[in-house]
Motif scaffolding. Structure first.
Motif, short mmCIF file in Angstrom:
data_model
loop_
_atom_site.label_atom_id
_atom_site.label_comp_id
_atom_site.label_asym_id
_atom_site.label_seq_id
_atom_site.Cartn_x
_atom_site.Cartn_y
_atom_site.Cartn_z
N ALA A 113 0.83 -1.21 0.00
CA ALA A 113 0.00 0.00 0.00
C ALA A 113 0.86 1.25 0.00
CB ALA A 113 -0.93 -0.01 1.21
N GLY A 114 1.92 1.24 0.80
CA GLY A 114 2.81 2.39 0.84
C GLY A 114 3.57 2.58 -0.46
N LEU A 115 3.96 1.48 -1.09
CA LEU A 115 4.67 1.58 -2.36
C LEU A 115 3.77 2.16 -3.45
CD1 LEU A 115 6.68 -1.77 -2.28
CD2 LEU A 115 7.59 0.54 -1.98
N VAL A 116 2.47 1.87 -3.39
CA VAL A 116 1.53 2.46 -4.35
C VAL A 116 1.51 3.98 -4.20
CG1 VAL A 116 -0.90 2.67 -4.99
CG2 VAL A 116 0.08 0.41 -4.56
N GLU A 117 1.43 4.46 -2.97
CA GLU A 117 1.40 5.91 -2.75
C GLU A 117 2.72 6.55 -3.20
OE1 GLU A 117 -0.99 7.85 -2.05
OE2 GLU A 117 -2.53 6.64 -1.09
N ALA A 118 3.84 5.87 -2.98
CA ALA A 118 5.12 6.39 -3.45
C ALA A 118 5.15 6.46 -4.97
CB ALA A 118 6.26 5.53 -2.91
N LEU A 119 4.68 5.38 -5.62
CA LEU A 119 4.63 5.38 -7.08
C LEU A 119 3.73 6.51 -7.58
CD1 LEU A 119 5.71 3.46 -9.43
CD2 LEU A 119 3.36 2.63 -9.53
N LYS A 120 2.65 6.77 -6.88
CA LYS A 120 1.76 7.88 -7.23
C LYS A 120 2.53 9.20 -7.21
CE LYS A 120 -0.30 10.20 -4.24
NZ LYS A 120 -1.07 10.58 -3.04
N HIS A 121 3.41 9.39 -6.23
CA HIS A 121 4.19 10.63 -6.19
C HIS A 121 5.04 10.78 -7.44
CE1 HIS A 121 3.90 10.56 -1.52
NE2 HIS A 121 2.90 11.23 -2.05
N GLY A 122 5.63 9.66 -7.89
CA GLY A 122 6.37 9.73 -9.13
C GLY A 122 5.49 10.05 -10.32
N LEU A 123 4.31 9.43 -10.36
CA LEU A 123 3.38 9.67 -11.45
C LEU A 123 2.98 11.13 -11.55
CD1 LEU A 123 1.35 8.75 -13.66
CD2 LEU A 123 -0.27 8.25 -11.80
N VAL A 124 2.70 11.76 -10.41
CA VAL A 124 2.17 13.12 -10.46
C VAL A 124 3.24 14.19 -10.54
CG1 VAL A 124 0.14 12.37 -9.15
CG2 VAL A 124 2.03 13.51 -7.94
N ALA A 125 4.50 13.85 -10.17
CA ALA A 125 5.47 14.94 -10.05
C ALA A 125 6.91 14.62 -10.44
CB ALA A 125 5.46 15.46 -8.60
N ASP A 126 7.28 13.34 -10.63
CA ASP A 126 8.71 13.04 -10.82
C ASP A 126 8.86 11.73 -11.61
OD1 ASP A 126 11.42 12.36 -10.60
OD2 ASP A 126 11.61 13.18 -8.59
N ALA A 127 9.02 11.85 -12.91
CA ALA A 127 9.13 10.67 -13.76
C ALA A 127 10.34 9.82 -13.40
CB ALA A 127 9.20 11.08 -15.23
N GLY A 128 11.44 10.45 -13.02
CA GLY A 128 12.63 9.71 -12.63
C GLY A 128 12.40 8.85 -11.40
N TYR A 129 11.64 9.38 -10.46
CA TYR A 129 11.31 8.62 -9.25
C TYR A 129 10.40 7.44 -9.58
CZ TYR A 129 9.59 7.96 -4.40
OH TYR A 129 9.26 7.45 -3.18
N PHE A 130 9.44 7.65 -10.46
CA PHE A 130 8.56 6.57 -10.91
C PHE A 130 9.40 5.43 -11.48
CE2 PHE A 130 5.90 4.36 -13.96
CZ PHE A 130 4.63 4.36 -13.41
N GLU A 131 10.35 5.75 -12.33
CA GLU A 131 11.20 4.73 -12.94
C GLU A 131 12.10 4.07 -11.89
OE1 GLU A 131 13.22 6.79 -16.04
OE2 GLU A 131 11.39 7.14 -17.22
N TRP A 132 12.59 4.84 -10.94
CA TRP A 132 13.45 4.31 -9.88
C TRP A 132 12.71 3.26 -9.06
CZ3 TRP A 132 13.19 4.28 -4.51
CH2 TRP A 132 14.38 4.00 -3.82
N ILE A 133 11.46 3.52 -8.73
CA ILE A 133 10.68 2.54 -7.96
C ILE A 133 10.52 1.25 -8.76
CG2 ILE A 133 8.41 2.04 -6.96
CD1 ILE A 133 8.21 5.05 -6.28
N GLY A 134 10.20 1.37 -10.04
CA GLY A 134 10.07 0.18 -10.86
C GLY A 134 11.35 -0.62 -10.95
N ALA A 135 12.48 0.08 -11.05
CA ALA A 135 13.77 -0.59 -11.17
C ALA A 135 14.17 -1.30 -9.88
CB ALA A 135 14.85 0.42 -11.56
N HIS A 136 13.68 -0.82 -8.75
CA HIS A 136 14.07 -1.38 -7.45
C HIS A 136 12.91 -2.11 -6.77
CE1 HIS A 136 17.12 1.80 -8.10
NE2 HIS A 136 17.93 0.94 -7.50
N ALA A 137 11.89 -2.47 -7.54
CA ALA A 137 10.69 -3.07 -6.94
C ALA A 137 11.01 -4.30 -6.11
CB ALA A 137 9.67 -3.40 -8.03
N ASP A 138 11.80 -5.20 -6.65
CA ASP A 138 12.07 -6.45 -5.92
C ASP A 138 12.79 -6.18 -4.61
OD1 ASP A 138 10.86 -7.89 -7.92
OD2 ASP A 138 12.74 -8.47 -8.91
#
Length: 366
Positions: A176-201
């Motif tokens: 649940a927390g990771l979803v909200e973090a991904l949302k932050h990337g979606l709304v404001a920081d494309a690099g952060y969105f990609e970083w979360i995906g790269a480090h998901a595991d």
């Protein structure tokens, strides 16, 4: 003394407060509470699960509620405020909230309304609370009409986030927390969105360094948005991405769907809506869906969820104006519609009904 620089500082109409992100900081809570709420008579509000997993160590009365959204009610708020008054608390009271988003919202509302407002300290213990719910000063409770419809803006004196306590989290709460973090990337920081995906595991495996970085980065994003728009009259609305649909899902399922999972589905549905409106490319919804699936979250509406019930629940969203639904919609990863100052987009019920009908099959997303 707090040994680290704050990850962020949130400004508001009456001043500012720091958000500290430090592994192990919860172990120093008694001393830090005394430092940050000096000379006050403290009371701790927590829930049963957190109380067992994260001992606070503060020598003060501890008011314990049941975990989960069922505690976030006016009845529970009334019981807590009455209990504090029974114990003789006055304007010298200081509230310490130790728990996830429900405890933070509920305890903050107690602090906002007890004797017209007393200071309080936020100690978030879930990832969702650390990255999102604890930052911004929103407090409140749910009603039969929807989530967070009764509340107040009441900033804490500080937020103390200890990523080390996340080791106690159930995987669903971590997700649940990771979803909200991904949302932050979606709304404001494309690099952060990609970083979360790269480090998901690694994030799902509770890598402590990466979780600390994730919390700090999300806190900085949210602090920047809410400092600019404390009362949600403008850009702060972008933080509601996924939440119009997500809150509706929670309501029609009587909160049996975890908040993060409801928002995950909401992000995909609202990206489909953005495409229908011509605001986003068709590829946006599949991109969001794949990122969420890397985090192990659901992304499709359940066939048993009634469209009419979902629409009725959306009608009680706080962004609604008159009879018009309004959504905070992405136009691409890292950017939202409404940079002209509106920040939310009006949507007819007929169009939303069409989008809901297409959001139950993966074929729509590829």
């Amino acid at each position: 003394m707090v040994a680290v620089e704050p990850a962020a500082t949130v400004t508001h109409a009456a001043g500012s407060y720091p958000v500290f992100v430090e592994p192990g900081i919860a172990g120093r809570l008694p001393a830090l509470a005394a430092e940050l709420l000096p000379g006050l008579r403290l009371a701790v509000i927590t829930d049963r699960t957190v109380g067992r997993a994260v001992p606070h160590g503060i020598d003060a009365p501890t008011l314990v509620v049941a975990p989960g959204e069922a505690s976030k009610t006016r009845a529970r708020w009334s019981g807590l405020t009455d209990r504090l008054l029974d114990l003789g608390y006055g304007r010298d009271a200081g509230v310490v909230a130790v728990g996830g988003g429900v405890v933070g919202d509920l305890a903050g509302f107690v602090a906002a309304t007890l004797l017209r407002g007393v200071p309080w300290l936020q100690v978030p213990t879930s990832l969702l609370a650390m990255v999102d719910a604890s930052v911004g000063g929103k407090t409140g409770v749910n009603t039969g009409h929807g989530k967070n419809l009764v509340g107040a803006f009441h900033p804490p004196v500080a937020v103390l986030a200890d990523p080390a306590v996340l080791r106690t989290l159930h995987p669903d709460h971590l997700g649940a927390g990771l979803v909200e973090a991904l949302k932050h990337g979606l709304v404001a920081d494309a690099g952060y969105f990609e970083w979360i995906g790269a480090h998901a595991d690694a994030l799902l495996a509770l890598d402590s360094a990466l979780l600390s970085e994730l919390v700090a980065r999300s806190v900085r994003i949210k602090a920047g948005v809410v400092s600019e728009d404390e009362r949600e009259r403008g850009r702060r609305a972008i933080l509601n991405a996924g939440h119009t649909v997500g809150h509706a899902i929670e309501r029609i399922t009587d909160f049996t769907i975890p908040h993060g999972d409801a928002v995950a589905i909401g992000l995909v549905v609202e990206a489909l809506l953005a495409h229908r409106l011509g605001l986003a490319e068709r590829a946006l919804a599949p991109t969001i869906r794949l990122a969420l699936e890397r985090l192990g979250r659901p992304t499709l509406l359940e066939p048993s969820w009634d469209d009419a019930a979902l629409l009725d629940a959306m009608a009680h969203d706080k962004k609604v104006r008159g009879d018009t639904l309004r959504f905070a919609l992405p136009i691409r990863i890292g950017a939202m519609a409404g940079a002209d100052g509106q920040w939310t987009v009006p949507v007819s019920r007929d169009l939303m009904r069409i989008v809901l009908s297409t959001a139950r099959t993966s074929a729509t997303l590829f």
